[in-house]
Scaffold this motif. Structure first.
Motif, short mmCIF file in Angstrom:
data_model
loop_
_atom_site.label_atom_id
_atom_site.label_comp_id
_atom_site.label_asym_id
_atom_site.label_seq_id
_atom_site.Cartn_x
_atom_site.Cartn_y
_atom_site.Cartn_z
N LEU A 38 0.81 -1.21 0.00
CA LEU A 38 0.00 0.00 0.00
C LEU A 38 0.84 1.27 0.00
CD1 LEU A 38 -2.92 -0.88 2.44
CD2 LEU A 38 -2.83 -1.09 -0.04
N ALA A 65 -0.89 -4.73 -1.74
CA ALA A 65 -1.95 -4.11 -2.54
C ALA A 65 -2.68 -5.19 -3.32
CB ALA A 65 -1.35 -3.09 -3.50
N SER A 74 -7.80 -2.74 -2.73
CA SER A 74 -7.07 -1.56 -2.25
C SER A 74 -7.70 -0.31 -2.86
CB SER A 74 -5.59 -1.64 -2.63
OG SER A 74 -5.00 -2.79 -2.05
N TYR A 112 -7.76 3.61 -4.29
CA TYR A 112 -6.94 4.54 -5.07
C TYR A 112 -7.72 5.81 -5.41
CZ TYR A 112 -3.79 0.58 -5.87
OH TYR A 112 -2.93 -0.47 -5.70
N THR A 154 -4.28 3.41 -0.26
CA THR A 154 -2.89 3.57 -0.68
C THR A 154 -2.39 4.99 -0.40
OG1 THR A 154 -3.67 4.15 -2.88
CG2 THR A 154 -3.08 1.85 -2.52
#
Length: 434
Positions: A85, A93, A97, A99, A282
């Motif tokens: 991450l 990841a 995950s 984003y 992340t």
């Protein structure tokens, strides 16, 4: 966009936030013969070039992670995931995950509008002043990015089509220069966020709070171009969020949740990351002299705060799984897992070339190509990229959907927007024994 790494500790807000590059391989993707494309769908795996690209970027620590989702038709996707991450993190990841997808929000907003058009609650060529009366008498700069007082009346009304295709004549604080940019900043018409950190060159511009106030302020500023005359990256999809609110009678974010996210099974797509989900969020990095430096750490991210308003042009956080669900729904012409989310015609029209007949794309990011509901259109392919390196597209002719998630800024620091579709294309050619 050209490949460029920054060699000074100054970041341009324009280069950080813009996400205009998408795939240049669209024509080649769609040029696959239909029969041969169908043969490729029956072959297992085979995403070696995508895997090599992901391995290279993560292995060389250019990025902390990459997750690709690739799928045929309505089949389950194949995920290619590498890295953690954050650099130094021990958490891998993966498909779930989270984003910052920035401008990949635009196709989502665009498709929401297409459904309202299909429902008869707005019209593709309807003047937006019928929903937002303050846009009824717009003025236009005589000189692009010139004086904000030397103006002429708009020659035609702004329509929903114009907002969908960046042809409304609206500006963007990440694109404009001079006094018109200053006006956008002064009135808080800056729909985007990067970090809580005081990053040199990024500025601390704040958006006005409230989508209604954003629209009202925008209506008081001059247009940079005559409506319908030229493709120019803009706040059009953000303003469209307000039109959607008025047309639907619902808050924009609620409309997206109930009309698209929940029915499509997109349970990890947010304008604000819930505290309970920070453990899969992340970190975003700024690239300085080829080195990634934390720009928006997950644990203290600006995306943990309530945004000034739901940014329909660049505000969503999502996962590879969720964006693949969105693309799968588009590839099914509004259907996913036997459930209809959007009307077939809404998808067919929204992924077609909607540019006004008189609008030029010469000298722009989309020169020689089409533009649909918030995304580029080229020979049966539709999609867009995000300012932090993400990419998402469908190829209707090839029956393919593809998503790439990673986090770095500016997007042109690495040639990922162009490189990912090329890797996909190379794998398709290999699958067919080319």
């Amino acid at each position: 966009m050209a490949y460029r790494e920054f060699d000074a500790p100054q970041y341009s807000r324009r280069s950080l936030l813009r996400g205009g590059a998408w795939l240049t391989a669209g024509a080649a993707l769609s040029a696959m013969p239909m029969g041969r494309a169908a043969l490729a769908q029956g072959m297992p795996g085979g995403w070696d070039n995508v895997g090599a690209m992901v391995d290279k970027y993560v292995g060389e620590r250019k990025v902390a992670n990459m997750v690709a989702a690739l799928g045929w038709g309505d089949k389950k996707p194949v995920y290619v995931a590498r890295g953690n991450l954050a650099l130094g993190s021990q958490t891998r990841a993966g498909a779930d995950s989270l984003y910052r997808i920035y401008s990949m929000t635009k196709p989502v907003t665009g498709m929401a509008a297409m459904q309202l058009i299909e429902d008869g609650k707005m019209g593709l060529d309807q003047p937006i002043a019928e929903h937002l009366p303050l846009f009824g008498k717009m003025m236009v700069q005589k000189t692009y990015d010139g004086s904000v007082t030397d103006l002429v009346p708009a020659e035609r009304p702004i329509t929903v089509r114009h907002l969908l295709t960046h042809t409304a004549g609206l500006g963007y604080s990440i694109v404009q220069k001079g006094p018109i940019r200053d006006q956008y900043v002064k009135y808080g018409v800056v729909p985007g966020q990067v970090s809580r950190l005081p990053i040199p060159g990024l500025g601390r511009e704040e958006a006005i709070r409230g989508l209604d106030k954003f629209a009202n302020n925008l209506s008081q500023l001059p247009l940079v171009l005559q409506p319908g005359t030229k493709w120019s990256y803009s706040v059009g999809l953000d303003l469209l969020g307000r039109v959607i609110e008025v047309a639907s009678g619902m808050k924009f974010d609620e409309y997206l949740r109930t009309a698209i996210f929940e029915p499509a099974g997109m349970n990890s797509t947010y304008f604000r990351v819930p505290e309970s989900e920070v453990g899969r969020f992340t970190t975003n990095y700024g690239i300085l002299n080829g080195t990634p430096l934390p720009m928006d750490p997950a644990a203290s991210s600006v995306y943990l705060d309530d945004p000034a308003f739901p940014f329909g042009g660049a505000g969503l956080v999502s996962s590879a799984h969720d964006y693949d669900r969105f693309l799968k729904m588009l590839l099914g012409y509004g259907m996913i897992d036997g459930k209809r989310v959007l009307a077939e015609n809404a998808v067919r029209v929204g992924t077609s070339n909607l540019l006004p007949e008189m609008a030029t794309t010469k000298g722009t990011w989309v020169e020689g190509q089409g533009f649909g509901a918030g995304g580029r259109v080229q020979d049966g392919a539709y999609g867009w990229g995000g300012a932090a390196g993400t990419v998402g597209f469908v190829s209707f002719k090839a029956g393919l959907r593809a998503t790439l998630m990673t986090q770095y800024m500016p997007s042109e620091a690495y040639p990922i927007h162009e490189g990912f579709p090329r890797a996909v294309l190379a794998d398709l050619a290999a699958m067919q024994g080319a």
